[in-house]
Design an enzyme around this catalytic site. Structure first.
Site, mmCIF file in Angstrom:
data_model
loop_
_atom_site.group_PDB
_atom_site.id
_atom_site.type_symbol
_atom_site.label_atom_id
_atom_site.label_comp_id
_atom_site.label_asym_id
_atom_site.label_seq_id
_atom_site.Cartn_x
_atom_site.Cartn_y
_atom_site.Cartn_z
ATOM 1 N N SER A 20 -2.330 -3.724 -2.079
ATOM 2 C CA SER A 20 -1.826 -3.068 -3.281
ATOM 3 C C SER A 20 -2.740 -1.919 -3.657
ATOM 4 C CB SER A 20 -1.727 -4.066 -4.439
ATOM 5 O OG SER A 20 -1.073 -3.499 -5.551
ATOM 6 N N ASP A 21 -2.173 -0.915 -4.314
ATOM 7 C CA ASP A 21 -2.980 0.209 -4.765
ATOM 8 C C ASP A 21 -2.314 0.857 -5.969
ATOM 9 O OD1 ASP A 21 -5.492 1.701 -3.554
ATOM 10 O OD2 ASP A 21 -4.224 3.212 -4.487
#
Length: 201
Positions: A77-78
Site C-alpha cells: 500500500s502507498d
C-alpha cells in the site's frame, strides 16, 4: 469474527496505521517492509497521474516482498499527497514540514491511496482510492505548536499529519473514505481478501 484464513498474508509495510487497520479488522498477517527505492520510481514516472504513481508504488512493494516469499499473499500500500498541482513526499526535517504546512494552508489536499496484492512474484490485484481534505487557514503560531506536539512522528507521514492524532486540527472538511485518509483503502482490500478465500466468516 472474520480472520485471515490458513493462507499466509504479509503486509509489505511498517506503517503503524496500516497495521492498526488490519489488527482492528481481525486480520492475521505478518509484517515485512519492502526494500524499494520509492523516490527513484516516482522520478521514473515523472509527469504521470498521482493515482497511477500511488498504484505503482503499492504494486512495487507487494511484488518485491512476494519475490522473497512467493507462497504467501502480499499486501502492498502507498499514499501520495497532491496540493496545488504539486506532489509532496514525507517531510525530511521539521523545517520542511513547516514549509509544507504553510503551503497547504487554505488549500484542498488530494490524498491518493492505493493497495495491491501479489503472489508468486506477480501482481494479482490493484485498487486506488482518493480523499480530499480541505486544509483550514493555518497561522505560524499554530504550525509551530502543532510541530512541537507532532514532530518527529509525522516525519513518517505523507502530508505531515496523522488524522488519528493532532493532524485532525489541520482540516475543516474531509471528503472521502476514512481508511483512505489513514493510508490504505481498507474496504476494497477486505473485499479482495474475501474473493481469494483469505477471510473466513
Amino acid at each position: 469474527m472474520p480472520i485471515a484464513a490458513a493462507q499466509d498474508l504479509i503486509l509489505a509495510s511498517k506503517s503503524a496505521s496500516r497495521r492498526a487497520m488490519l489488527d482492528g479488522a481481525g486480520i492475521k498477517y505478518r509484517s515485512r517492509p519492502a526494500d524499494i527505492d520509492e523516490r527513484a520510481l516516482e522520478r521514473a514516472m515523472d509527469g504521470a497521474d498521482p493515482a497511477e504513481i500511488a498504484q505503482a508504488l503499492a504494486a512495487a512493494k507487494a511484488a518485491a516482498v512476494s519475490a522473497e516469499d512467493p507462497s504467501a499473499w502480499v499486501l502492498g500500500s502507498d499514499s501520495l499527497v497532491e496540493v496545488g498541482g504539486q506532489r509532496f513526499d514525507k517531510p525530511q526535517t521539521r523545517e520542511q514540514a513547516a514549509d509544507h504546512l504553510r503551503f497547504f494552508s487554505g488549500k484542498p489536499m488530494h490524498l491518493h491511496s492505493a493497495a495491491a496484492l501479489a503472489r508468486n512474484g506477480a501482481i494479482d490485484w490493484v485498487a486506488p482510492s482518493l480523499a480530499t481534505l480541505h486544509v483550514r487557514e493555518l497561522s505560524d503560531d499554530f504550525i509551530e505548536g502543532y510541530l512541537g506536539a507532532e514532530w518527529p512522528e509525522i516525519g513518517h507521514c505523507a502530508g505531515a499529519f496523522r488524522i488519528e492524532a493532532m493532524g485532525v486540527h489541520l482540516f475543516e472538511r474531509i471528503i472521502g473514505d476514512h481508511f483512505t485518509v489513514l493510508g490504505m483503502p481498507l474496504l476494497p482490500v477486505l473485499g479482495a481478501l474475501r474473493e481469494r478465500g483469505m477471510i473466513t466468516e
